[in-house]
Design a protein around this motif. Structure first.
Motif, PDB file in Angstrom:
ATOM      1  N   UNK A  70      65.646  45.068  -1.322  1.00  0.00           N
ATOM      2  CA  UNK A  70      66.005  44.295  -2.510  1.00  0.00           C
ATOM      3  C   UNK A  70      64.788  43.552  -3.051  1.00  0.00           C
ATOM      4  N   UNK A  71      63.988  42.983  -2.154  1.00  0.00           N
ATOM      5  CA  UNK A  71      62.759  42.314  -2.567  1.00  0.00           C
ATOM      6  C   UNK A  71      61.794  43.326  -3.185  1.00  0.00           C
ATOM      7  N   UNK A  72      61.683  44.504  -2.548  1.00  0.00           N
ATOM      8  CA  UNK A  72      60.821  45.559  -3.090  1.00  0.00           C
ATOM      9  C   UNK A  72      61.267  45.997  -4.472  1.00  0.00           C
ATOM     10  N   UNK A  73      62.580  46.122  -4.660  1.00  0.00           N
ATOM     11  CA  UNK A  73      63.107  46.482  -5.979  1.00  0.00           C
ATOM     12  C   UNK A  73      62.759  45.418  -7.014  1.00  0.00           C
ATOM     13  N   UNK A  74      62.868  44.144  -6.620  1.00  0.00           N
ATOM     14  CA  UNK A  74      62.559  43.056  -7.543  1.00  0.00           C
ATOM     15  C   UNK A  74      61.085  43.070  -7.950  1.00  0.00           C
ATOM     16  N   UNK A  75      60.204  43.285  -6.975  1.00  0.00           N
ATOM     17  CA  UNK A  75      58.763  43.277  -7.254  1.00  0.00           C
ATOM     18  C   UNK A  75      58.365  44.477  -8.122  1.00  0.00           C
ATOM     19  N   UNK A  76      58.838  45.668  -7.725  1.00  0.00           N
ATOM     20  CA  UNK A  76      58.507  46.871  -8.496  1.00  0.00           C
ATOM     21  C   UNK A  76      59.152  46.827  -9.877  1.00  0.00           C
ATOM     22  N   UNK A  77      60.397  46.334  -9.928  1.00  0.00           N
ATOM     23  CA  UNK A  77      61.091  46.232 -11.209  1.00  0.00           C
ATOM     24  C   UNK A  77      60.416  45.264 -12.149  1.00  0.00           C
ATOM     25  N   UNK A  78      59.932  44.153 -11.599  1.00  0.00           N
ATOM     26  CA  UNK A  78      59.213  43.173 -12.421  1.00  0.00           C
ATOM     27  C   UNK A  78      57.944  43.778 -13.002  1.00  0.00           C
ATOM     28  N   UNK A  79      57.199  44.495 -12.169  1.00  0.00           N
ATOM     29  CA  UNK A  79      55.958  45.117 -12.651  1.00  0.00           C
ATOM     30  C   UNK A  79      56.251  46.117 -13.765  1.00  0.00           C
ATOM     31  N   UNK A  80      57.276  46.939 -13.573  1.00  0.00           N
ATOM     32  CA  UNK A  80      57.639  47.923 -14.592  1.00  0.00           C
ATOM     33  C   UNK A  80      58.119  47.239 -15.869  1.00  0.00           C
ATOM     34  N   UNK A  81      58.940  46.199 -15.714  1.00  0.00           N
ATOM     35  CA  UNK A  81      59.455  45.474 -16.877  1.00  0.00           C
ATOM     36  C   UNK A  81      58.317  44.836 -17.676  1.00  0.00           C
ATOM     37  N   UNK A  82      57.396  44.199 -16.975  1.00  0.00           N
ATOM     38  CA  UNK A  82      56.285  43.530 -17.665  1.00  0.00           C
ATOM     39  C   UNK A  82      55.330  44.530 -18.317  1.00  0.00           C
ATOM     40  N   UNK A  83      55.161  45.680 -17.694  1.00  0.00           N
ATOM     41  CA  UNK A  83      54.328  46.719 -18.323  1.00  0.00           C
ATOM     42  C   UNK A  83      54.932  47.163 -19.651  1.00  0.00           C
ATOM     43  N   UNK A  84      56.258  47.319 -19.661  1.00  0.00           N
ATOM     44  CA  UNK A  84      56.930  47.725 -20.892  1.00  0.00           C
ATOM     45  C   UNK A  84      56.921  46.601 -21.932  1.00  0.00           C
ATOM     46  N   UNK A  85      57.016  45.365 -21.447  1.00  0.00           N
ATOM     47  CA  UNK A  85      56.941  44.223 -22.355  1.00  0.00           C
ATOM     48  C   UNK A  85      55.581  44.165 -23.047  1.00  0.00           C
ATOM     49  N   UNK A  86      54.523  44.319 -22.277  1.00  0.00           N
ATOM     50  CA  UNK A  86      53.169  44.258 -22.838  1.00  0.00           C
ATOM     51  C   UNK A  86      52.913  45.427 -23.782  1.00  0.00           C
ATOM     52  N   UNK A  87      53.432  46.620 -23.423  1.00  0.00           N
ATOM     53  CA  UNK A  87      53.248  47.790 -24.281  1.00  0.00           C
ATOM     54  C   UNK A  87      53.948  47.616 -25.620  1.00  0.00           C
ATOM     55  N   UNK A  88      55.041  46.844 -25.591  1.00  0.00           N
ATOM     56  CA  UNK A  88      55.794  46.607 -26.825  1.00  0.00           C
ATOM     57  C   UNK A  88      55.333  45.343 -27.552  1.00  0.00           C
TER      58      UNK A  88
END
Length: 224
Positions: A22-40
């Motif tokens: 669950x912690x791994x999902x949160x960390x990886x999910x955050x990185x993916x979410x922020x990458x998409x945020x910055x790209x947009x």
């Protein structure tokens, strides 16, 4: 302490790796979410903002509901259905809810049986199906959580695209909701099917999920 750890090793092991995943999902999910945020052209969010967001909640809930559905169906299906040679099946002549004597309920209960097993009446009846009931409630609760969080995440995307948000009823009948749902269900059903069939022919020495190594392929309901 070491005896207690040993006696509860299986639950402690899976509880620990669940939290780590669950912690791994949160960390990886955050990185993916922020990458998409910055790209947009958007701003990145903190870990707390991400794990309390609807997008994280829906990803977690949709996996939980499919897991609980898998166990719910397995619990009730194995009452009436058998698979010759499988460790996931009852013995071929033990289909059904069995007699009170076989289930050790009422006057047939042992001295160390759970209190409600020997109580009789509605308490024994309720306790006799308590595992299925709790799994059903966990499935229904996680399904509801998925639908609520999924609607919030879906509407956030709708608004960002300048489109109208949808109601809860509109979301749970939408293609997005059922695409997510069937995506998880089919994988769970395949996993159960694989375990049911592979346990007929394959072995894992010492595992409760396997027959003894030398057991016949047709031996049903055994564990090693």
């Amino acid at each position: 302490m070491s005896r207690r750890l040993r006696d509860n090793g299986l639950s402690l092991f899976f509880g620990t790796i669940f939290l780590l995943a669950l912690v791994g999902q949160a960390i990886a999910g955050l990185a993916d979410h922020n990458n998409r945020q910055l790209a947009a052209g958007g701003d990145p969010v903190s870990i707390w903002q991400f794990v309390t967001s609807s997008s994280f909640a829906v990803d977690v809930a949709e996996n939980w509901q499919s897991e609980y559905l898998q166990f719910l169906l397995m619990i009730f299906a194995t009452v009436w259905l058998v698979q010759r040679g499988s460790t996931e099946s009852a013995e071929l002549d033990e289909v059904g809810t069995e007699s009170d004597e076989e289930q050790k309920v009422g006057r047939h209960a042992d001295d160390d049986s759970p209190r409600w097993a020997s109580a009789g009446g509605w308490r024994t009846g309720l306790y006799s199906t308590s595992l299925g009931l709790v799994m059903g409630l966990l499935f229904a609760g996680s399904w509801l959580a998925q639908s609520i969080a999924g609607r919030a995440a879906y509407n956030a995307e709708q608004l960002s695209d300048f489109e109208d948000p949808v109601s809860w009823a509109g979301y749970v009948t939408s293609a997005d909701f059922w695409n997510r749902t069937f995506q998880n269900w089919q994988s769970e059903f395949l996993a159960v099917l694989s375990m049911v069939v592979l346990s007929v022919y394959l072995r894992q020495r010492g595992s409760a999920e396997s027959k003894p190594v030398g057991a016949a392929h047709t031996a049903t309901g055994l564990d090693g």
